[in-house]
Design an enzyme around this catalytic site. Structure first.
Site, PDB file in Angstrom:
ATOM      1  N   LYS A 175     -20.172  23.624  -2.699  1.00 45.98           N
ATOM      2  CA  LYS A 175     -20.094  24.252  -1.688  1.00 45.98           C
ATOM      3  C   LYS A 175     -19.589  25.730  -1.913  1.00 45.98           C
ATOM      4  O   LYS A 175     -18.426  26.001  -2.080  1.00 45.98           O
ATOM      5  CB  LYS A 175     -19.394  23.619  -0.395  1.00 45.98           C
ATOM      6  CG  LYS A 175     -19.717  24.511   1.092  1.00 45.98           C
ATOM      7  CD  LYS A 175     -19.555  25.759   1.420  1.00 45.98           C
ATOM      8  CE  LYS A 175     -18.141  26.376   1.559  1.00 45.98           C
ATOM      9  NZ  LYS A 175     -18.259  27.710   1.626  1.00 45.98           N
ATOM     10  N   GLU A 249      -6.936  24.201  -7.121  1.00 44.53           N
ATOM     11  CA  GLU A 249      -6.658  25.496  -8.015  1.00 44.53           C
ATOM     12  C   GLU A 249      -6.290  26.662  -7.037  1.00 44.53           C
ATOM     13  O   GLU A 249      -7.397  27.097  -6.684  1.00 44.53           O
ATOM     14  CB  GLU A 249      -7.730  25.564  -8.893  1.00 44.53           C
ATOM     15  CG  GLU A 249      -7.932  24.502  -9.958  1.00 44.53           C
ATOM     16  CD  GLU A 249      -6.981  24.173 -10.999  1.00 44.53           C
ATOM     17  OE1 GLU A 249      -5.896  25.086 -11.260  1.00 44.53           O
ATOM     18  OE2 GLU A 249      -6.729  23.215 -11.480  1.00 44.53           O
ATOM     19  N   LEU A 250      -5.253  26.810  -6.941  1.00 41.40           N
ATOM     20  CA  LEU A 250      -4.777  27.820  -5.610  1.00 41.40           C
ATOM     21  C   LEU A 250      -4.421  29.349  -6.140  1.00 41.40           C
ATOM     22  O   LEU A 250      -4.654  29.801  -7.318  1.00 41.40           O
ATOM     23  CB  LEU A 250      -3.771  27.396  -4.865  1.00 41.40           C
ATOM     24  CG  LEU A 250      -4.137  25.837  -4.333  1.00 41.40           C
ATOM     25  CD1 LEU A 250      -3.151  25.281  -3.442  1.00 41.40           C
ATOM     26  CD2 LEU A 250      -5.461  25.785  -3.648  1.00 41.40           C
ATOM     27  N   CYS A 283      -7.173  35.112 -10.062  1.00 36.48           N
ATOM     28  CA  CYS A 283      -5.839  34.373  -9.719  1.00 36.48           C
ATOM     29  C   CYS A 283      -5.060  34.374 -10.716  1.00 36.48           C
ATOM     30  O   CYS A 283      -3.813  34.413 -10.465  1.00 36.48           O
ATOM     31  CB  CYS A 283      -6.427  32.948  -9.698  1.00 36.48           C
ATOM     32  SG  CYS A 283      -7.261  32.142 -10.861  1.00 36.48           S
ATOM     33  N   GLU A 385       0.341  37.502  -3.250  1.00 40.08           N
ATOM     34  CA  GLU A 385      -0.655  37.516  -3.995  1.00 40.08           C
ATOM     35  C   GLU A 385      -1.449  38.603  -3.431  1.00 40.08           C
ATOM     36  O   GLU A 385      -1.941  38.958  -2.229  1.00 40.08           O
ATOM     37  CB  GLU A 385      -1.818  36.575  -4.116  1.00 40.08           C
ATOM     38  CG  GLU A 385      -3.085  36.613  -5.139  1.00 40.08           C
ATOM     39  CD  GLU A 385      -3.837  35.357  -4.928  1.00 40.08           C
ATOM     40  OE1 GLU A 385      -4.283  34.983  -3.850  1.00 40.08           O
ATOM     41  OE2 GLU A 385      -3.981  34.812  -6.145  1.00 40.08           O
TER      42      GLU A 385
HETATM   43  P1  NAD Z   1     -10.620  30.782   0.433  1.00 36.79           P
HETATM   44  O1  NAD Z   1      -9.489  29.938   0.252  1.00 36.79           O
HETATM   45  O2  NAD Z   1     -10.669  31.828   1.468  1.00 36.79           O
HETATM   46  O3  NAD Z   1     -12.083  30.126   0.047  1.00 36.79           O
HETATM   47  C1  NAD Z   1     -12.460  29.305  -1.027  1.00 36.79           C
HETATM   48  C2  NAD Z   1     -13.279  28.378  -0.586  1.00 36.79           C
HETATM   49  O4  NAD Z   1     -12.885  27.477   0.550  1.00 36.79           O
HETATM   50  C3  NAD Z   1     -14.599  29.188   0.121  1.00 36.79           C
HETATM   51  O5  NAD Z   1     -15.751  28.440  -0.298  1.00 36.79           O
HETATM   52  C4  NAD Z   1     -14.481  28.943   1.424  1.00 36.79           C
HETATM   53  O6  NAD Z   1     -15.712  29.040   2.135  1.00 36.79           O
HETATM   54  C5  NAD Z   1     -13.934  27.600   1.513  1.00 36.79           C
HETATM   55  N1  NAD Z   1     -13.039  27.168   2.792  1.00 36.79           N
HETATM   56  C6  NAD Z   1     -12.725  28.011   3.754  1.00 36.79           C
HETATM   57  N2  NAD Z   1     -12.076  27.058   4.623  1.00 36.79           N
HETATM   58  C7  NAD Z   1     -12.264  26.061   4.609  1.00 36.79           C
HETATM   59  C8  NAD Z   1     -12.002  24.778   4.839  1.00 36.79           C
HETATM   60  N3  NAD Z   1     -11.247  24.811   6.206  1.00 36.79           N
HETATM   61  N4  NAD Z   1     -12.298  23.723   4.322  1.00 36.79           N
HETATM   62  C9  NAD Z   1     -12.976  23.575   3.390  1.00 36.79           C
HETATM   63  N5  NAD Z   1     -13.433  24.605   2.626  1.00 36.79           N
HETATM   64  C10 NAD Z   1     -12.940  26.006   3.297  1.00 36.79           C
HETATM   65  O7  NAD Z   1     -10.445  31.671  -0.951  1.00 36.79           O
HETATM   66  P2  NAD Z   1     -11.119  33.113  -1.517  1.00 36.79           P
HETATM   67  O8  NAD Z   1     -10.839  34.015  -0.625  1.00 36.79           O
HETATM   68  O9  NAD Z   1     -12.722  32.478  -1.379  1.00 36.79           O
HETATM   69  O10 NAD Z   1     -10.825  33.270  -2.901  1.00 36.79           O
HETATM   70  C11 NAD Z   1      -9.636  33.811  -3.334  1.00 36.79           C
HETATM   71  C12 NAD Z   1      -8.404  33.094  -3.495  1.00 36.79           C
HETATM   72  O11 NAD Z   1      -8.895  31.750  -4.560  1.00 36.79           O
HETATM   73  C13 NAD Z   1      -7.185  33.439  -4.154  1.00 36.79           C
HETATM   74  O12 NAD Z   1      -6.044  33.091  -3.587  1.00 36.79           O
HETATM   75  C14 NAD Z   1      -7.257  33.189  -5.600  1.00 36.79           C
HETATM   76  O13 NAD Z   1      -5.857  33.181  -6.325  1.00 36.79           O
HETATM   77  C15 NAD Z   1      -7.682  31.822  -5.639  1.00 36.79           C
HETATM   78  N6  NAD Z   1      -8.443  31.426  -6.936  1.00 36.79           N
HETATM   79  C16 NAD Z   1      -7.571  30.520  -7.587  1.00 36.79           C
HETATM   80  C17 NAD Z   1      -8.056  30.301  -8.991  1.00 36.79           C
HETATM   81  C18 NAD Z   1      -7.309  29.279  -9.884  1.00 36.79           C
HETATM   82  O14 NAD Z   1      -7.773  28.823 -10.646  1.00 36.79           O
HETATM   83  N7  NAD Z   1      -6.147  28.827  -9.273  1.00 36.79           N
HETATM   84  C19 NAD Z   1      -9.223  30.742  -9.347  1.00 36.79           C
HETATM   85  C20 NAD Z   1      -9.654  31.822  -8.634  1.00 36.79           C
HETATM   86  C21 NAD Z   1      -9.615  32.015  -7.268  1.00 36.79           C
END
Ligand code: NAD
Length: 487
Positions: A175, A249-250, A283, A385
């Site tokens: 997804k 991975e956050l 990230c 962040e």
């Molecule tokens: P996000 O958490 O908003 O969304 C990530 C994914 O989760 C998307 O596909 C979204 O549609 C889905 N999602 C949202 N709500 C959900 C729910 N209730 N249940 C299941 N899925 C759900 O993050 P974003 O804005 O897309 O990405 C940016 C974030 O990602 C930043 O915080 C960044 O640090 C993090 N990130 C972490 C890493 C890592 O390796 N640690 C790598 C890249 C990005």
């Protein structure tokens, strides 16, 4: 290119037009709508999970060599189509074309890396307390994986999960983020061309709170592989309705420490790259710099020169630009908010702080690389962040002070050290409370070694051998051996 993927889902080896509503996808450099995705219905999510479940046993039972061959085919097809896939990524994500192409090639590299791991799934024989017993520890694939991914690296963050799952013998439902769904669908096209058996890989699209959540709660999903924000990661962990394996991975809030022994020019070059690349939407981006007081002014002056030298452009028209558009209005608004907060609390703007001027930037989400000094930990730039092209700088006088400041965060993803003195390097690397520490370089994550966060930056690992083990269960088989009759 994108029109053939509009509204499509890839389920059980077939392309289907999604039955649900449509979500528009924009080019963040121009604001133009480039296509629309389907908001997958509950039935479609169920169908994808059921297809993955049906395909699981057959895929898991293949010899590793056969799964390896499939991954090699996939990697070959992806690199051969890198130009087209990169255009799709740039149109939906904003990063310059050359950088997008580089990301597609790294996805192909992940296919080849995990193709090699697939033939090296070993077990262990563990001695027991008595010689007539023996423990065999073998590894088995977990089952059906739901991969939920963000928009900043639309190919790699899908790819690490996809390749490691497939190598391990798992099947997967992906997804992708709503902002960047077409890269994932383009990957599914390659899966199709690579003749990976039907149902082994499925892609559903739609809002995370509905479609992602349905996967999280689905009883047919054995493992969640999530990359995204810490808040959504925590929500996913809390909202699971049954026990599932999970890797999260956050987010991060990553520091760099530059000591007086550092090669200053190298530290400046590294900081400019890791703070501003992909418009800071990484990230592991460097959000805050702690610099030894005697070299602070020189560091800031040189970093400003490096930031101002970075070229910005519409990623399609300027393939070799250093920076493209930010992926949407949200990270740009957060960057502006963190900057305003820092300035209101007494920080000094060194460079940047506004959008670049010119017609080509008028409708897109652009911002100039921005540096602020005189920062404190009361400021959001130093404690949250930003996920944008903004860095805060602070001096330090003693190494223990630098460590205290660097570790003063709920996050623990990546940290950076520039120092030539070996004693300083050892002191700092052993005390930084982060899953990844890069010394005299800014590539904290490489395919060959485990990559993961601590604290609110997550649990589990991607990359490396450990990345594949995240998709495997251990099984302990304890065998008692009798002496054969007549021996
Ligand atoms: P996000 O958490 O908003 O969304 C990530 C994914 O989760 C998307 O596909 C979204 O549609 C889905 N999602 C949202 N709500 C959900 C729910 N209730 N249940 C299941 N899925 C759900 O993050 P974003 O804005 O897309 O990405 C940016 C974030 O990602 C930043 O915080 C960044 O640090 C993090 N990130 C972490 C890493 C890592 O390796 N640690 C790598 C890249 C990005």
């Amino acid at each position: 290119m994108i029109s053939e993927l509009n509204g499509k889902l890839f389920i059980g080896g077939s392309w289907k037009v999604g039955a649900g509503g449509r979500v528009p996808v924009e080019n963040p450099a121009t604001g133009e709508v480039i296509g629309e995705i389907a908001a997958s219905t509950g039935e479609e999510v169920n169908a994808a999970v059921a297809a993955a479940r049906r395909a699981f046993r057959g895929w898991a039972d293949l010899p590793g060599r056969a799964r390896s061959a499939a991954l090699k085919r996939l990697g070959g097809l992806i690199s051969a189509d890198a130009d087209r896939m990169a255009r799709i990524m740039t149109m939906e994500q904003g990063k310059p074309l050359n950088e997008a192409r580089g990301e597609i090639l790294k996805l192909a590299e992940a296919c080849h890396f995990y193709a090699e791991e697939a033939v090296r799934v070993h077990g262990e024989i563990v001695p027991n307390d008595t010689t007539d017993h023996e423990s065999l520890v073998i590894r088995e694939p977990i089952g059906v994986v739901a991969a939920i991914t963000p928009w900043n690296y639309p190919a790699e963050l899908v790819g690490w999960k996809l390749c490691a799952s497939l190598a391990a013998g798992c099947t997967i439902v992906i997804k992708p983020a709503d902002l960047t769904p077409f890269t994932a669908l383009a990957i599914a096209q390659k899966v199709d061309e690579a003749k990976i058996p039907a149902g082994v890989v499925n892609v559903v699209t739609g809002p995370g709170s509905v479609v992602g959540q349905a996967l999280v709660e689905h009883p047919g999903v054995d493992k969640i592989a999530f990359t995204g924000s810490s808040s959504v990661g925590l929500h996913i962990q809390r909202s699971c309705t049954s026990v599932k394996r999970m890797s999260l991975e956050l987010g991060g809030n990553c520091p760099i420490i530059v000591t007086q022994s550092a090669n200053l020019d190298a530290a400046v070059k590294g900081t400019a790259r890791r703070s501003f690349r992909n418009m800071g939407q990484i990230c592991i981006a460097i959000n805050r710099a702690y610099v030894a007081r005697p070299i602070l002014d020189e560091f800031v002056a040189k970093l400003a020169v490096a930031a101002e030298a970075l070229t910005i452009g519409n990623g399609l028209d300027r393939p070799d630009a250093d920076l493209g558009a930010m992926a949407s209005a949200a990270p740009l608004a957060k960057t502006r908010e963190h900057l305003a907060d820092a300035l209101a609390k007494g920080a000094r703007l060194v460079t940047g702080g506004s959008a670049p001027e010119g017609d080509e930037f008028a409708r897109g989400h652009f911002f100039r690389p921005t540096i602020v000094t005189g920062c404190t930990h009361e400021m959001k730039v130093m404690s949250e962040e930003t996920f944008g092209p903004l860095i805060g700088v602070m001096p330090f006088d003693r190494l223990d002070e630098a460590i205290t400041l660097a570790n003063d965060t709920p996050y623990g993803l990546a940290s950076y050290v520039y120092a030539k003195d070996l004693d300083e390097v050892r002191y700092l690397t052993t005390r930084l409370d982060y899953g990844n520490v890069a010394v005299n370089n800014v590539d904290a994550g490489v395919m060959n070694a485990p990559y993961g966060g601590r604290k609110q930056s997550g649990v589990g690992y991607e990359h490396g051998r450990e990345g594949m083990l995240e998709y495997m269960n251990f099984k302990h088989i304890r065998v008692r051996h009798d002496l054969p009759q007549g021996s």
